[in-house]
Enzyme design. Structure first.
Site, PDB file in Angstrom:
ATOM      1  CB  SER A 249      97.719  38.158  -2.303  1.00 53.38           C
ATOM      2  OG  SER A 249      97.470  39.238  -1.421  1.00 53.38           O
ATOM      3  CE  LYS A 250      91.024  33.726  -0.859  1.00 47.78           C
ATOM      4  NZ  LYS A 250      90.556  34.156  -2.154  1.00 47.78           N
ATOM      5  NE  ARG A 251      98.512  41.499   1.359  1.00 42.96           N
ATOM      6  CZ  ARG A 251      98.880  42.528   0.617  1.00 42.96           C
ATOM      7  NH1 ARG A 251      98.404  43.722   0.853  1.00 42.96           N
ATOM      8  NH2 ARG A 251      99.738  42.357  -0.383  1.00 42.96           N
ATOM      9  N   GLY A 253      91.325  41.332  -2.683  1.00 42.39           N
ATOM     10  CA  GLY A 253      89.927  41.033  -3.025  1.00 42.39           C
ATOM     11  C   GLY A 253      89.847  39.654  -3.648  1.00 42.39           C
TER      12      GLY A 253
END
Ligand code: GLU
Length: 477
Positions: A249-251, A253
């Protein structure tokens, strides 16, 4: 049963409800590799039936990302939003063979039943209330323009078996599969109906997609067999996790292809890493270009274990792909940033020499640009590590001053000659050559690491090299 599996025909079928992400790109790549390794066709289908969530902007971005990755589709792309008629005519056929039926249940009634199932902690399944309604009643209710949906009449007995090319044999109890809706009460076809109609119409031989679709597959196989068509073969690809083992996920990168492109990553490297997400060539090879991937790709070698998206490996692969490129190929990547006139021959020869030298060390485009910058402009600062370690007192100034003198007196300025002068200066001063090399590197490049200093100096030439030494002598320590 109609047979259409002689030719390999696969499709990538994104929904334009967001950016193209790592998972979608991996699905596209595996389809592409499979098609190309079987002399088959790679097709694109835009699944834009969800009018509320689909956006034209996303469709064109997906298109652009696929092109950046080098996937060319072999036929005109298909847009599901333009094919409603076709889906509805398949629904009518399914009704005519009693494989589908009109459902007049009110949404509020269904909602109530769903809630009740929830209260009783039971899995909700439609109770097939409308499945037995006779023809006359249906005709009458249609005449009264009652709202209806169309449901597929799932067999209540037996099992559906998916022979998945990755997961092996996966069995589903038919009585656990709902009489799922194929046309909503607003007249729009659902995903299951559209997908099967298109896979049939496009003569798709193999469906390769994320494993979140595995549970859709028995439903789709059932529709195929109701239509009297042999379903394609299916291969479901494992989930992609971040380096910490949690769903990517976005977390973690960047996750969208456009982001990686904007970061200046090479598409070759991105593809290379995507290929290793769930597949391997069964030896230790990791660095591969697209031709080698096509040659070695086997769908049977895809693992069902979830795959890890490893940002470090991606950067490492980027470095490998960068240094495997010829200097000529790298020119377009750097020339604008270094402000070079594109057509000057002299510049080109110099530029190629510079690229030969720096490409071995750069892992990213940014590093390539940074490491190469000092060939075109004098450094305007010196890195801290270099200052603290190699040029922290005035004794260095007098050593460098002596070297500067010796270099200015030297009649030639070749790599060999420069080295000879530097070593003899060091000897005269009674110091190690390294005690000159490090400060000189800092003065000429601004960095404490670089490719061979003597090569750099030859390339920069006497005038630039001595100018930079003088400049550093004024400013350091
Ligand atoms: N449109 C679906 C998705 O983006 C893919 C459907 C399929 O491959 O069958 O997940």
């Amino acid at each position: 049963m109609t047979e259409f599996h002689e030719e390999v025909r696969v499709r990538f079928a994104p929904s334009p409800t967001g950016h193209l992400h790592v998972g979608g790109a991996r699905t596209a790549l595996f389809n592409y590799l499979f098609a190309k390794s079987h002399n088959g066709k790679f097709l694109l289908r835009i699944e834009d039936t969800d009018k509320e969530r689909s956006e034209e902007g996303f469709a064109s971005e997906i298109n652009q990302s696929l092109r950046w990755l080098g996937f060319n589709w072999d036929e005109e792309p298909i847009y599901q939003s333009e094919r409603t008629e076709m889906y509805l005519s398949n629904a009518a056929q399914l009704i005519s063979t009693n494989d589908a039926y009109h459902c007049f249940c009110e949404p509020s009634e269904l909602d109530e039943k769903r809630k009740e199932a929830q209260r009783n902690k039971k899995q909700y399944k439609y109770d097939q209330k409308c499945r037995g309604i006779d023809k006359v009643e249906i005709e009458n209710r249609l005449k009264d323009s009652d709202r209806f949906a169309i449901r597929f009449a799932t067999p209540n007995e037996g099992i559906s078996v998916v022979h998945d090319l990755v997961y092996g044999e996966v069995k589903f109890e038919n009585n656990e599969i709902d009489d799922f809706i194929i046309v909503r009460s607003d007249g729009t076809p659902t995903y299951q109906l559209a997908v099967v109609t298109d896979d049939k119409h496009m003569a798709i031989s193999h469906v390769i997609r994320g494993d979140d679709h595995l549970s859709n597959t028995p439903k789709q196989q059932l529709i195929f067999s109701a239509l009297g068509v042999k379903p394609p073969l299916y291969a479901h690809l494992p989930l992609i996790m971040g380096p910490d083992g949690k769903r990517l996920s976005k977390r973690h990168g960047a996750t969208s292809v456009a982001e990686f492109q904007n970061e200046g990553l090479l598409p070759e490297a991105f593809l290379n890493h995507l290929a290793l997400l769930g597949w391997s060539p069964k030896d230790d090879t990791e660095f591969m270009n697209i031709d080698e991937l096509i040659r070695r790709f086997k769908i049977e070698h895809v693992s069902k274990r979830s795959a890890i998206f490893d940002y470090k490996k991606l950067i490492w692969l980027n470095g490998k792909h960068l240094s495997s490129k010829s200097a000529e190929d790298l020119i377009p990547i750097v020339s604008a940033e270094w402000g070079l006139p594109a057509d000057s021959q002299i510049d080109k020869i110099y530029l190629k020499k510079v690229l030969e030298l720096v490409k071995e060390r750069a892992k990213t485009r940014k590093e390539l640009l940074n490491f190469g910058k000092y060939f075109f402009e004098d450094p305007d600062s010196y890195d801290d590590k270099g200052r603290n370690k190699y040029w922290n007192d005035t004794e260095v100034n007098s050593n460098v001053q002596k070297l500067l003198q010796d270099l200015e007196e030297s009649d030639s300025f070749t790599e060999e000659k420069i080295e000879e002068v530097l070593r003899s200066t060091a000897e005269t001063l009674g110091i190690k050559a390294a005690e000159l090399i490090h400060p000189v590197r800092l003065a000429l490049t601004g960095f404490s690491i670089s490719p061979s200093l003597f090569e750099i100096m030859e390339l920069l030439g006497k005038e630039t090299s001595t100018r930079r030494l003088k400049f550093a002598l004024e400013r350091l320590p």
